[in-house]
Design an enzyme around this catalytic site. Structure first.
Site, PDB file in Angstrom:
ATOM      1  N   GLY A   1      10.289  -0.726  -3.934  1.00  0.00           N
ATOM      2  CA  GLY A   1       9.737  -1.207  -2.999  1.00  0.00           C
ATOM      3  C   GLY A   1       8.249  -0.678  -2.644  1.00  0.00           C
ATOM      4  O   GLY A   1       7.505  -0.296  -3.530  1.00  0.00           O
ATOM      5  N   ASN A   2       7.594  -0.505  -1.495  1.00  0.00           N
ATOM      6  CA  ASN A   2       6.356  -0.172  -1.065  1.00  0.00           C
ATOM      7  C   ASN A   2       6.433   0.425   0.409  1.00  0.00           C
ATOM      8  O   ASN A   2       7.351   0.180   1.226  1.00  0.00           O
ATOM      9  CB  ASN A   2       5.283  -1.019  -1.551  1.00  0.00           C
ATOM     10  CG  ASN A   2       5.274  -2.335  -0.622  1.00  0.00           C
ATOM     11  OD1 ASN A   2       5.196  -2.217   0.863  1.00  0.00           O
ATOM     12  ND2 ASN A   2       5.706  -3.372  -1.286  1.00  0.00           N
ATOM     13  N   PHE A   3       5.175   1.265   0.814  1.00  0.00           N
ATOM     14  CA  PHE A   3       5.252   1.576   2.082  1.00  0.00           C
ATOM     15  C   PHE A   3       4.590   0.674   3.056  1.00  0.00           C
ATOM     16  O   PHE A   3       4.458   1.293   4.190  1.00  0.00           O
ATOM     17  CB  PHE A   3       4.351   2.815   1.960  1.00  0.00           C
ATOM     18  CG  PHE A   3       4.795   4.057   0.891  1.00  0.00           C
ATOM     19  CD1 PHE A   3       5.992   4.775   1.399  1.00  0.00           C
ATOM     20  CD2 PHE A   3       3.986   4.256  -0.014  1.00  0.00           C
ATOM     21  CE1 PHE A   3       6.384   5.722   0.668  1.00  0.00           C
ATOM     22  CE2 PHE A   3       4.529   5.605  -0.851  1.00  0.00           C
ATOM     23  CZ  PHE A   3       5.716   5.974  -0.510  1.00  0.00           C
ATOM     24  N   SER A   4       4.577  -0.498   3.109  1.00  0.00           N
ATOM     25  CA  SER A   4       4.467  -1.262   4.003  1.00  0.00           C
ATOM     26  C   SER A   4       5.524  -1.403   5.260  1.00  0.00           C
ATOM     27  O   SER A   4       6.450  -1.159   4.988  1.00  0.00           O
ATOM     28  CB  SER A   4       4.172  -2.863   3.456  1.00  0.00           C
ATOM     29  OG  SER A   4       4.013  -3.692   4.754  1.00  0.00           O
TER      30      SER A   4
END
Ligand code: C5P
Length: 409
Positions: free
Chosen positions: A209-212
């Protein structure tokens, strides 16, 4: 601009700044508004109902019942009558009661029955304003959909300087006029927005995933819907919630799911804003079982590329459809953003740089530059994401209006 025929409920509370309300009423009436005052018991210690009713040309509402004949004041009727409610000045106590639904006076009951948008202009001593409890209540009010009007003076000098002081009546009136003028400028428009991260499953318990956080996309959805648009918000996993009834939320998890949802919705919309942080790659194969730790030193996953949602929709977009993308760059920012805008056939690209403190992923603030296909560029200062959303939509709206006018000539 004017406020001709607008019904405004002005709530006044017990602050020394209540003297400014007199001037505010005069300005509102000069602009053509009808003003109904609701005052708290403490407010009456600072300014008299006689002055207020003379200025507004209406009886001031302060009690649940009129003493003497026992006539009941209906806060429900007031909620239906109003086009807008503004509490100016709003004390820490009133803000706290509003945030927590403590309906012990006419002003709070009117707020709780209000069907129209609510604006709040805080007025208190700086220490009270800074207090965590006040800040928490202000945040709560914002999340409940209220607009907070903070004093703007001193914003450049220091973050909190000037805060807590009630905004000048002239500026309040300008903000309200601006609000009404943009309020319906997206009426009958349909807008698709992608937001948040995507999760690409590795096995049943793990993902890439990512930190958005999704905050920028959600702020854009609220801004577009508050201007009358019908919004389709396709979002990856996030804790955020939407408040406006014109927003249809479509929850997705992976890039492929987001792509499929976007392809379904895109043909019916007038514009699409791609603010999602879509994973470029996903595991080629998701393991059906939890992958066990092995004795091996190294472990590798084979990844395969995800569809580029914005680029593929850019290929099928009709001339009347606008698309807007985001770019988060770390080097050669503008050059790369313009290249991306062309590659993905965007009409606008919003550049936010990771080099700017407080901008980008996870933050409540953002600092953007908006580049357009016609070579225009506009840079903005660090602002809250909801203010950035306003700037983005204003810029797009103004540029396209100007372009359409040119085409008509
Ligand atoms: O190529 P890059 O990821 O930097 O492009 C960013 C823009 O493209 C954003 O507007 C993003 O939402 C969109 N995008 C997309 N699908 C992808 C990758 C990016 O819609 N797979």
């Amino acid at each position: 601009m004017s406020l001709q025929g607008k019904h405004i409920v002005l709530g006044i509370t017990g602050s020394i700044a209540a003297y400014k309300s007199a001037h505010l009423i005069r300005l509102l009436i000069k602009k053509g508004a009808e003003v109904q005052i609701v005052i708290t018991p403490a407010g009456k210690e600072f300014i008299t109902p006689v002055t207020l009713s003379a200025l507004s040309d209406r009886p001031v509402i302060s009690e649940f019942f009129t003493s003497g004949d026992g006539t009941w004041h209906s806060h429900v009727d007031l909620g239906l009558w109003a086009d807008l409610m503004i509490i100016a000045p709003a004390t820490a106590a009133t803000i706290g009661k509003m945030a927590n639904g403590i309906a012990d006076n006419m002003l709070i009951t009117s707020y709780l029955s209000m069907k129209a948008p609510v604006f709040v202009a805080p007025a208190m001593d700086l220490d009270m304003y800074r207090h965590i409890s006040t800040q928490r209540n202000i945040e709560k009010l914002k999340n409940d959909g209220a607009w907070i009007i903070d004093a703007t003076e001193g914003e450049l000098a220091s973050h909190l300087e000037g805060k807590g002081r009630m905004e000048e009546p002239e500026n309040i009136v300008a903000i309200l006029e601006q609000f009404f003028s943009t309020r319906n400028n997206l009426l009958n428009k349909k807008i698709m927005i992608t937001a948040g991260p995507t999760y690409e499953r590795i096995d049943p318990v793990r993902f890439i995933g990512n930190f958005s956080s999704g905050k920028m996309g959600f702020a854009l959805a609220e801004e577009c819907s508050s201007r009358g648009a019908e919004v389709f918000l396709i979002t990856g996993p996030t804790v955020l919630s939407v408040s406006h009834p014109n927003i249809t939320r479509v929850n997705v998890e992976s890039a492929v799911e987001m792509h499929d949802a976007a392809f379904n919705i895109f043909p019916q919309v007038d514009a699409a804003i791609f603010s999602a942080a879509v994973a470029d790659y996903r595991p080629e194969k998701m393991s059906e079982e939890k992958i066990k730790r092995s004795e091996k030193e190294k472990f590798s996953l084979t990844l395969t590329s995800n569809p580029d949602i914005a680029a593929s929709l850019g290929k099928i977009k009709e001339p009347y459809q606008l698309t807007i993308g985001f770019a988060l760059e770390t080097n050669n920012e503008e050059f790369n953003a313009i290249k991306k805008m062309e590659e993905k056939n965007f009409d606008f690209i919003v550049l936010n740089s990771l080099n700017d403190q407080g901008a980008g992923f996870g933050h409540d603030t953002n600092k953007v530059t908006i580049l357009s296909r016609d070579g225009k560029k506009q840079s903005f200062s660090l602002k809250s994401k909801s203010e950035v959303a306003k700037d983005i939509i204003d810029t797009i709206f103004e540029t396209t209006e100007a372009r359409n006018k040119k085409l008509e000539v």
